[in-house]
Design a protein around this motif. Structure first.
Motif, PDB file in Angstrom:
ATOM      1  N   THR A 147       0.857  -1.182   0.000  1.00  0.00           N
ATOM      2  CA  THR A 147       0.000   0.000   0.000  1.00  0.00           C
ATOM      3  C   THR A 147       0.893   1.231   0.000  1.00  0.00           C
ATOM      4  N   GLU A 148       0.278   2.366  -0.112  1.00  0.00           N
ATOM      5  CA  GLU A 148       1.052   3.604  -0.080  1.00  0.00           C
ATOM      6  C   GLU A 148       1.719   3.774   1.280  1.00  0.00           C
ATOM      7  N   GLU A 149       1.033   3.313   2.350  1.00  0.00           N
ATOM      8  CA  GLU A 149       1.583   3.435   3.700  1.00  0.00           C
ATOM      9  C   GLU A 149       2.638   2.357   3.995  1.00  0.00           C
ATOM     10  N   ASP A 150       2.433   1.172   3.438  1.00  0.00           N
ATOM     11  CA  ASP A 150       3.364   0.062   3.695  1.00  0.00           C
ATOM     12  C   ASP A 150       3.816  -0.529   2.367  1.00  0.00           C
ATOM     13  N   ASN A 151       4.982  -0.119   1.924  1.00  0.00           N
ATOM     14  CA  ASN A 151       5.505  -0.633   0.658  1.00  0.00           C
ATOM     15  C   ASN A 151       6.753  -1.492   0.876  1.00  0.00           C
ATOM     16  N   SER A 152       6.772  -2.210   1.999  1.00  0.00           N
ATOM     17  CA  SER A 152       7.904  -3.086   2.275  1.00  0.00           C
ATOM     18  C   SER A 152       7.899  -4.241   1.284  1.00  0.00           C
ATOM     19  N   ARG A 153       9.071  -4.745   0.995  1.00  0.00           N
ATOM     20  CA  ARG A 153       9.180  -5.771  -0.030  1.00  0.00           C
ATOM     21  C   ARG A 153       8.790  -7.146   0.494  1.00  0.00           C
TER      22      ARG A 153
END
Length: 157
Positions: A68-74
């Protein structure tokens, strides 16, 4: 560059092949299976050719993450967890030998693949899609090449 185009082409073909439209209340209970033939088109018969299929299932959700825009962890999935070591491998012949293209090898591969397809049909699998691609020699010094075919089957549970 050509290898990247091959990968992109296979992904696009896969997405198109799996575009199903179903009514929400009539979801059939089916399972899918993919088998893959890899036939070497390396000159002098130096490549390896195989017909392969997994003997175990993998759940794609175990290796999928959302961003998401808030959580873009791989995605943290480990390759070793995804890898399948329990599979069936049938030897096929290479398209080329030391003398050049070998038509007897191609027809022998056709007979082996046909046998596998017939066997799967007897087990209740219905052949749904066939996707093929080629990554061939791209010039002097390359010496690499494969002809890959994916056979997608389904059967009712």
């Amino acid at each position: 560059m050509k290898k990247n185009l091959l990968i992109i082409g296979l992904l696009i073909a896969g997405f198109i092949s799996f575009s199903f439209v179903q009514e929400e209340d009539t979801v059939p209970e089916v399972e899918y299976k993919v088998i893959t033939s890899i036939e070497s088109i390396v000159s002098n018969g130096l490549g390896r050719s195989r017909l392969i299929s997994s003997n175990i299932d993998r759940n794609y959700e175990d290796f999928t993450s959302g961003q998401t825009e808030e959580d873009n962890s791989r995605n943290k999935s480990k390759r070793g967890d995804i890898r399948v070591k329990d599979f069936e491998e049938t030897k096929l012949l290479n398209f080329y030998n030391i003398g050049g293209i070998r038509f007897q090898n191609i027809v022998a591969n056709d007979a082996v693949v046909s046998s596998k397809l017939t066997s799967m049909a007897k087990e209740g699998w219905e052949l749904m899609f066939i996707n093929s691609a080629v990554e061939s020699d791209s010039g002097k010094g390359d010496g690499q090449g494969i002809f890959i075919t994916r056979y997608t089957f389904k059967r009712s549970l």
